[in-house]
Design a protein around this motif. Structure first.
Motif: not given
Length: 655
Positions: A340-345, A389-400, A491-498
């Protein structure tokens, strides 16, 4: 356990002893912390001899009020390693702490105790975030369940059987609320006729509380200059293993020693493979059956899976469970070196509803900034590596993770039988189980765990469950000129991974009442358009003709919680509890179950985040061991909960 955690406020006296400013009391004696622990708890409970007498596959369980610096746990762990020689025997240590030390303060507090360094380094590495509830940490044959809560409330949520108690809160005169009769009620409930107890305090409230809870008490010489301390043995009738108000979801009594078993798992996705992993670690013989030729071919077949956290502003059952499951997954990743790779979300504010949700989340006061951080679009652009171009929250422990790699790792020690659909499950007269396949093959097992998602409703024992499937298609596409720099999940309404190996994974569609398993070009185009709307800076970077789709079906439940636990006979269960709304007629018998038949399904889109926790619960249920979650959360995972709901709403099909 719904209130935010208030960390301990500490200082040091001139002799270097740690002081609680909240309770105006010392964490340990000026005359020597480790010597005090040996006298008050290890020797007083005769632990060296008891550890040396453990048998193979036996568990010894200790509970403590007041984790503090963790020194009691570390010294107990050290003694267990020295004294215990039994094969596969384990120590499970429960400890409640209302005001835990921050990780930084804990590091400073235990650093002087060099003899414990090999152990406290491991504790520090897994020390949990300061969130209320149960946090179960694993150190090989030693398990620590930290309960960040008031001790009485915390232990009222424990399902265990305690062999020795350490009552080590601050002095009753300084912390009167902890030493009330409700705490001693829980001590009694969780004790058995061989349970011992020790405490530094000889206060009248402590003596009266122990006597009233069914203990025989003795005084002995206290540590250093302290005149007396107490030891006690439980002689009263053992209390119920869980509060009577929750008998609808009765849990089996704890057994101190388990036997290895031959166990079948039906389904080779996240659920089945994680369950196999948890059971293999206890030396059970595990066979996984799946109708596909290889593992991870159903909903767990996507190229990438996000292990993510989306906490809520209210401490609901759902929120508490998914927080626990997420951090359990991260700890297992760290402990077992999972792929598992921790990359943040990043969670973007994509509409007014999300803006309000994030504002409530920030203002609720439940979380510290090590869980998430508020960021503007410039900061998110720097974190992610692409223009946002949007504000939001960063979750440093998100992983994939790559689901196939993760499932392969989890199932490496289990036997896999592919191209085999199990069509029926039947119980033998000796309570073992007989499986029949679509090829009319017969397989015999001691226990069975159903992990085949929505297909669980094909079995007569589980056909009543309100499972539903939701189609989803994800898209894989080569990187573009700008998207190749993406470093985090967005993530927004959808998601994309590195990207991995030059390919992004993104989506997913959400198609209700759609059973089409075929990949659609139109869905790939839709996914690309959705990502371009979410992140305009990468518009035009993905070519639909070079994109690959993957279709799967999420298995969900009406309350969006997994179904984890023993299978129940629906009609018998419903008839037994048909008078649920009339306490005078309500049955007090334990809830009926199919002995040796379990289910672990309903992960929705959170399989990668929840599979480890749910597998651990199943493993511990099978071995009749202490459970890693609060009782009320286990109730909200229980397979019988929907039957109880239907009875309450007068909609039961069985009565």
């Amino acid at each position: 356990m719904n209130r935010p955690i208030i960390p301990a406020k500490i200082s040091y006296n001139p002799r270097g002893t740690l002081i609680s400013e909240l309770y105006s009391d010392q964490y340990y004696s000026n005359q020597g912390a480790l010597e005090e622990i040996e006298h008050n708890f290890l020797n007083a409970n005769n632990l060296k001899q008891r550890f040396s007498q453990l048998q193979d596959n036996q568990t010894f369980t200790i509970a403590e009020t007041g984790f503090g610096t963790g020194l009691n746990f570390l010294k107990t762990w050290q003694l267990f390693n020295l004294a215990n020689t039994a094969k596969c025997s384990t120590l499970h240590f429960f400890s409640a702490e209302k005001h835990p030390l921050t990780k930084k303060d804990l590091i400073n507090a235990i650093a002087p105790f060099n003899e414990l360094k090999p152990l406290y380094d491991q504790l520090i590495a897994q020390y949990p975030k300061l969130l209320p509830g149960f946090h179960t940490l694993y150190f090989g044959n030693v398990t620590l369940t930290l309960i960040f809560s008031d001790a009485t409330i915390g232990f009222s949520q424990a399902h265990s059987s305690i062999d020795a108690w350490f009552l080590d809160g601050f002095m009753p005169t300084n912390n009167e609320k902890m030493w009330d009769t409700q705490l001693f009620d829980q001590v009694s409930r969780l004790s058995h006729l061989e349970t011992t107890l020790s405490t530094f305090s000889c206060a009248r409230v402590v003596k009266d509380g122990l006597l009233g809870a069914g203990f025989k008490i003795k005084t002995k010489k206290g540590f250093a200059k302290k005149r007396e301390m107490l030891t006690a043995t439980f002689i009263g009738k053992c209390g119920p293993l869980r509060p009577k108000s929750n008998q609808f979801y009765s849990l089996d009594p704890i057994k101190k020693r388990f036997k290895t078993k031959k166990i079948a798992i039906i389904g080779a996705g996240f659920s089945g493979c994680a369950t196999a992993y948890a059971l293999n670690k206890k030396n059970h013989s595990v066979t996984i059956f799946d109708q596909q030729a290889k593992i991870a071919q159903g909903a767990s077949s996507n190229p990438k899976a996000a292990i993510y956290l989306k906490p809520g502003s209210k401490n609901s059952y759902n929120n508490r469970f998914y927080l626990s499951a997420f951090f359990h997954s991260l700890r297992q990743t760290q402990l077992d070196s999972l792929p598992i790779e921790t990359c943040g979300m990043i969670q973007l504010i994509h509409n007014e509803k999300e803006l309000k949700k994030q504002q409530e989340l920030v203002e609720c006061g439940l979380y510290f900034d090590d869980i998430f951080q508020v960021k503007n679009n410039s900061e998110l652009s720097e974190i992610s590596g692409i223009n946002i171009d949007k504000n939001g929250l960063f979750y440093p422990l998100g992983a994939m993770a790559t689901p196939k790699s993760l499932c392969k790792y989890w199932s490496q020690h289990a036997e896999f039988v592919g191209n085999t659909q199990i069509t029926s499950i039947d119980q033998n007269t000796d309570n073992t189980w007989r499986l029949t396949s679509n090829n009319n093959e017969i397989f015999e097992f001691d226990q069975v765990v159903i992990c085949n998602a929505f297909s669980a409703i094909q079995f007569k024992q589980t056909k009543h469950l309100p499972l539903k499937k939701i189609r989803g298609q994800v898209t894989s596409a080569p990187t573009g000129r700008l998207s190749k720099d993406l470093k985090t999940i967005i993530c927004g309404e959808h998601y994309i991974t590195p990207a991995e190996n030059g390919v992004h994974c993104f989506g997913a569609t959400f198609d209700l009442k759609d059973d089409d398993s075929q990949v659609r070009d139109s869905d790939n185009i839709k996914n690309i358009q959705n990502i371009e709307t979410m992140i305009p800076s990468i518009q035009g970077e993905f070519d639909p003709t070079k994109s690959i789709g993957n279709t799967g079906f999420r298995c969900t439940t009406p309350d969006y919680m997994p179904i984890v636990g023993p299978c129940v006979p629906a009609k018998q269960y419903s008839l037994q509890f048909q008078h649920i709304q009339n306490p005078q007629l309500r049955s007090i018998k334990a809830a009926p179950i199919y002995e040796g038949l379990y289910i672990n399904v309903g992960f929705g889109s959170k399989g990668a985040s929840t599979a480890s926790m749910c597998a651990d619960i199943i493993s511990r249920l099978i071995d009749h061991q202490s459970l890693p979650l609060e009782i009320d959360l286990l109730d909200h995972l229980h397979p019988g909960r929907f039957l109880i709901r239907d009875i309450s709403r007068k909609k039961s099909q069985f009565i």
